[in-house]
Design an enzyme around this catalytic site. Structure first.
Site, PDB file in Angstrom:
ATOM      1  N   CYS A  11       1.019  -1.124  -0.176  1.00  0.00           N
ATOM      2  CA  CYS A  11      -0.111  -0.079  -0.312  1.00  0.00           C
ATOM      3  C   CYS A  11       0.653   1.366  -0.217  1.00  0.00           C
ATOM      4  O   CYS A  11       1.590   1.191   1.507  1.00  0.00           O
ATOM      5  CB  CYS A  11      -0.687  -0.038   1.058  1.00  0.00           C
ATOM      6  SG  CYS A  11      -2.122   1.682   1.929  1.00  0.00           S
ATOM      7  N   CYS A  22      -0.939   3.744  -6.422  1.00  0.00           N
ATOM      8  CA  CYS A  22      -1.496   3.223  -5.218  1.00  0.00           C
ATOM      9  C   CYS A  22      -2.139   1.939  -5.856  1.00  0.00           C
ATOM     10  O   CYS A  22      -1.791   1.654  -6.941  1.00  0.00           O
ATOM     11  CB  CYS A  22      -3.076   3.869  -5.450  1.00  0.00           C
ATOM     12  SG  CYS A  22      -4.334   3.076  -4.525  1.00  0.00           S
TER      13      CYS A  22
HETATM   14  N1  DGL Z   1      -3.915   0.602  -2.239  1.00  0.00           N
HETATM   15  C1  DGL Z   1      -2.956   1.562  -1.115  1.00  0.00           C
HETATM   16  C2  DGL Z   1      -2.436   2.599  -1.979  1.00  0.00           C
HETATM   17  O1  DGL Z   1      -1.353   2.214  -2.284  1.00  0.00           O
HETATM   18  C3  DGL Z   1      -4.652   2.710  -0.724  1.00  0.00           C
HETATM   19  C4  DGL Z   1      -5.505   2.456  -1.562  1.00  0.00           C
HETATM   20  C5  DGL Z   1      -7.068   4.126   0.161  1.00  0.00           C
HETATM   21  O2  DGL Z   1      -7.536   2.876   0.868  1.00  0.00           O
HETATM   22  O3  DGL Z   1      -6.836   4.452   0.046  1.00  0.00           O
HETATM   23  O4  DGL Z   1      -2.595   3.827  -1.447  1.00  0.00           O
END
Ligand code: DGL
Length: 258
Positions: free
Chosen positions: A74, A183
């Site tokens: 993430c 993301c």
């Molecule tokens: N998948 C996550 C990222 O890579 C976060 C998405 C979120 O929960 O806002 O930033």
């Protein structure tokens, strides 16, 4: 060195499975445990303190399962919390950050676009990295609403197309030749994004780089398994149907409160 304990992978939700896929492809024998904190998604609109607390909760859960290494799949959690995780826990962490470097180094127009969460784009870590590329114009765009639509299973909705168009068209007009997906949820939008972007614009995400880094850290610190391929374990704390569908129903998903 041999170590048969699992690799832990977590994300705010289902998006980190894009990173898990790359890890599983490169290291198919390694046992993996994936944790989707979908109940608390999106992280991108939360404060740094909240992101640190949620990340620690996820790490505690994965450590109870004896993970030998944790991949923070993430960008938002990495850019806001990895320093705190490394300070508080004595196991190796691998993070994921927007791939500015390959985009900036290869850009011919010297203009690149980055689509990421607000939490990532506002973080100190991201801004420090971006400052290293003074000769490149970086067009930053928060992907408001995208993660929620993905978590709700609305990947191909008209609302998704509309949001993507509104975020990408200004980048196209500004002459980007690289779009960085900052993301881990966004690789699932590549088919829709390709319909909007002209063909010459390259899309970059960090999945393969994270998988290679995981391999390096296993080699240097944590140790590889000597067991044959084993079934991965997926935990989710809300809406298991969406995780099952993003995994194309290939693996069982355990719903659990954590
Ligand atoms: N998948 C996550 C990222 O890579 C976060 C998405 C979120 O929960 O806002 O930033």
């Amino acid at each position: 060195m041999t170590n048969n304990n699992p690799i832990g992978v977590f994300d705010s939700g289902i998006g980190g499975t894009s990173i898990w896929n790359a890890i599983h492809e490169l290291l198919p024998n390694e046992k993996t445990i994936y944790l989707a904190d979908s109940k608390n998604a999106p992280y991108g609109q939360r404060t740094k303190e909240e992101i640190v607390a949620l990340s620690k909760k996820n790490v505690d859960f994965l450590l109870e399962q004896n993970c030998k290494l944790i991949v923070v799949a993430c960008n938002t959690a990495t850019t806001n919390a990895i320093r705190e995780l490394r300070a508080d826990y004595d196991i190796p962490f691998i993070g994921i950050e927007p791939a500015i470097k390959p985009a900036a180094n290869n850009s011919k127009t010297q203009v690149i676009g980055i689509l990421a969460t607000k939490g990532t784009l506002n973080s100190e870590l991201f801004n420090k990295t971006a400052e290293m590329f003074q000769n490149t114009k970086i067009i930053e765009q928060v992907g408001y609403g995208l993660v929620q639509l993905i978590e709700d299973g609305n990947l191909y909705s008209p609302e998704m197309t509309q949001l993507l168009e509104s975020y990408l068209k200004p980048m196209i007009e500004a002459n980007i030749d690289y779009l960085v997906l900052g993301c881990s949820h966004y690789p699932y939008l590549i088919p829709q994004i390709k319909k909007i972007l002209p063909e010459h614009i390259q899309i970059i995400d960090s999945g393969e780089a994270v998988a290679r880094q995981t391999q390096n850290v296993l080699r240097e610190k944590a140790g590889f398994t000597d067991q044959p391929e084993s079934e991965p374990i997926f935990y989710v704390n809300s809406n298991p149907a969406v995780l099952e569908s993003i995994l194309e129903y290939k693996y069982p998903v355990i719903e659990k409160d954590f």
